[in-house]
Design an enzyme around this catalytic site. Structure first.
Site, PDB file in Angstrom:
ATOM      1  N   HIS A 162       0.881  -1.175   0.000  1.00  0.00           N
ATOM      2  CA  HIS A 162       0.000   0.000   0.000  1.00  0.00           C
ATOM      3  C   HIS A 162       0.919   1.226   0.000  1.00  0.00           C
ATOM      4  CE1 HIS A 162      -2.314  -2.992   2.396  1.00  0.00           C
ATOM      5  NE2 HIS A 162      -3.396  -2.434   1.911  1.00  0.00           N
ATOM      6  N   ASP A 176       2.381   2.043   3.377  1.00  0.00           N
ATOM      7  CA  ASP A 176       3.343   1.102   3.981  1.00  0.00           C
ATOM      8  C   ASP A 176       4.778   1.544   3.749  1.00  0.00           C
ATOM      9  OD1 ASP A 176       1.069  -0.500   4.206  1.00  0.00           O
ATOM     10  OD2 ASP A 176       1.578  -1.723   2.462  1.00  0.00           O
TER      11      ASP A 176
HETATM   12  C1  XLS Z   1      -7.462  -6.279   4.542  1.00  0.00           C
HETATM   13  C2  XLS Z   1      -7.078  -6.532   3.165  1.00  0.00           C
HETATM   14  C3  XLS Z   1      -6.006  -5.621   2.607  1.00  0.00           C
HETATM   15  C4  XLS Z   1      -5.929  -5.733   1.112  1.00  0.00           C
HETATM   16  C5  XLS Z   1      -5.169  -4.628   0.454  1.00  0.00           C
HETATM   17  O1  XLS Z   1      -8.165  -7.053   5.170  1.00  0.00           O
HETATM   18  O2  XLS Z   1      -6.716  -7.872   3.056  1.00  0.00           O
HETATM   19  O3  XLS Z   1      -4.776  -5.861   3.196  1.00  0.00           O
HETATM   20  O4  XLS Z   1      -5.387  -6.953   0.697  1.00  0.00           O
HETATM   21  O5  XLS Z   1      -5.614  -3.396   0.845  1.00  0.00           O
END
Ligand code: XLS
Ligand code: CA
Ligand code: CA
Length: 435
Positions: free
Chosen positions: A99, A102
């Site tokens: 993301h 991150d």
């Molecule tokens: C959260 C989601 C997230 C997505 C990407 O539960 O899994 O991490 O994979 O935003």
């Protein structure tokens, strides 16, 4: 600076090794069902769980020992890039996912955030060239910050919609810069708390609007990743619009997005929706929409999203069977959207947990390939639906009958004999493939 100097590159040593830092089942270059294991599996490491989790929970402070904290947020961000690529290289994974939030600190303004992203993605690009790793997908986090309280594209506040659009624009530019193969949307806050004050149609129309803008902008900048939409039924929103694969596919069809969007399916989200992972993969496959997977597992005794590393080989086998039947998962992959437990707090656990997950998927792949080779499910299903191969069944499939002719047939054939499914034996035979 090196973070895992004491660990060599992780190699396949076979199941009898007692080296914890070795693969016991994942042998990247071994050919299974006509393809190298690494090309079937296309493993990706998730930046968020690997680099930003600290082991804290609603009841306690962080537990994870992490040696990459610097004096400033930017210094920490740069150290994380170093450490992350060391982890990827040691594991021999070829892909990664992140993301925007991150990888870089958000600073005091959107402008500062974007500048930080530019600086960090320069560094990531260098590392990618150095190590030969590739970006499976990136995404914009449009759910953590308080501004997304009432949604991102589905927010009642138009300024929030614009802010989300800016993040998506930047996300696509980063995707182009790093040659991302896919681009993910997970609607963490795209849902509602109460229908009393919610216009569902208004909100979902707006989500589709943002997606169309993303497709158009990709075309404009000459970058066309496979767009992926990730379903999840609940958490954080009480009701999420992209509840499960079938609901999300209905959205994709309603807004004519089939040409550009497929699904990114996560194991833990499937079980939260009351489905098995293989159910979700099967639904997507039926719609030619199986894009990529987020590999993890939930805990069926708990009602929330625990994102555990996948170790259940029953589930990895059935998932890999769906992927083989799909003819593979590329340009998608198997992204470890998984985090180490609070008590697995050492740096080394980051490597060990991935080894466990990769080995579990390798075992799943091998078992699924054997099941396919033996026609295990194929024969079972052929036999189970055999009444449609001839007689009245064949006529039904050929659309040669109607209610009147079927009624006539049924009046003469009302003493129906059903065959047993012997389902218990089927399950016991399946066990033979797993161990
Ligand atoms: C959260 C989601 C997230 C997505 C990407 O539960 O899994 O991490 O994979 O935003
Ligand atoms: Ca996920
Ligand atoms: Ca999850």
């Amino acid at each position: 600076m090196k973070y895992f100097d004491h660990v060599e590159k992780i190699e396949f040593e076979g199941k009898d090794t007692d080296n914890m830092f070795a693969f016991r089942h994942y042998n990247p270059d071994e050919v299974i069902a006509g393809k190298k294991m690494k090309d079937h599996l296309r493993f990706a490491i998730a930046y968020w769980h690997t680099m930003t989790e600290d082991g804290s929970d609603p009841f306690g402070a962080p537990t994870h020992i992490r040696t990459w904290y610097g004096d400033t947020p930017m210094e920490t961000a740069k150290n994380r890039v170093e450490a992350f690529f060391e982890i990827i290289e040691k594991l021999g994974a070829e892909y990664f996912c992140f993301h925007d939030v991150d990888i870089a600190p958000q600073g005091d303004s959107l402008e500062e955030f974007f500048e930080n992203l530019d600086e960090i993605t320069d560094l990531i690009k260098e590392k990618m060239e150095e190590t030969g790793t590739k970006l499976l997908w990136n995404t914009a986090n449009m759910f953590s910050h308080p501004r997304f309280n009432n949604g991102a594209a589905s927010s009642n506040n138009a300024d929030v919609f614009a802010y989300a659009a800016a993040q998506v624009k930047k996300g696509l530019e980063i995707s182009k810069k790093l040659s991302g193969e896919n681009y993910v949307f997970w609607g963490g806050r795209e849902g509602y708390e109460s229908l009393l004050n919610t216009d569902m149609k208004f909100e979902t129309d707006n989500i589709a609007r943002l997606f169309k803008m993303a497709i158009n902008y990709g075309e404009k900048i000459g970058h066309k990743p496979q767009f992926l939409l990730e379903p999840k039924p609940k958490e954080p929103s009480k009701h999420q619009y992209d509840f499960d694969a079938a609901t999300t596919l209905a959205f994709i069809q309603k807004y004519d997005l089939e040409g550009d969007f497929k699904l990114n399916l996560e194991a833990n989200h499937a079980t939260l929706a009351g489905h098995t992972f293989e159910h979700e993969l099967n639904v997507a496959r039926d719609y030619n929409a199986l894009g990529s997977i987020d590999a993890n597992q939930g805990d069926l005794l708990l009602g929330w999203d625990t994102d555990e590393f996948p170790t259940n080989i029953y589930s990895t086998t059935l998932a890999m069977y769906e992927i083989l039947e799909n003819g593979g998962i590329a340009p998608g992959g198997i992204n470890f959207d998984s985090k180490v437990r609070r008590s697995s707090h050492e740096m080394d656990d980051l490597l060990l947990a991935h080894i466990a997950g990769m080995d579990s998927f390798a075992r799943g792949l091998k078992a699924a390939a054997r099941l396919k080779e033996d026609g295990f499910f194929e024969n079972l299903i052929k036999e189970r639906y055999s009444s449609y191969e001839e007689g009245i069944g064949a006529k039904i499939l050929n659309d040669e009958v109607d209610l009147e002719s079927l009624s006539q047939y049924a009046l003469q054939n009302d003493d129906i004999q059903l065959k047993s499914s012997h389902l218990e034996t089927v399950k016991a035979r399946l066990n033979d493939y797993l161990v």
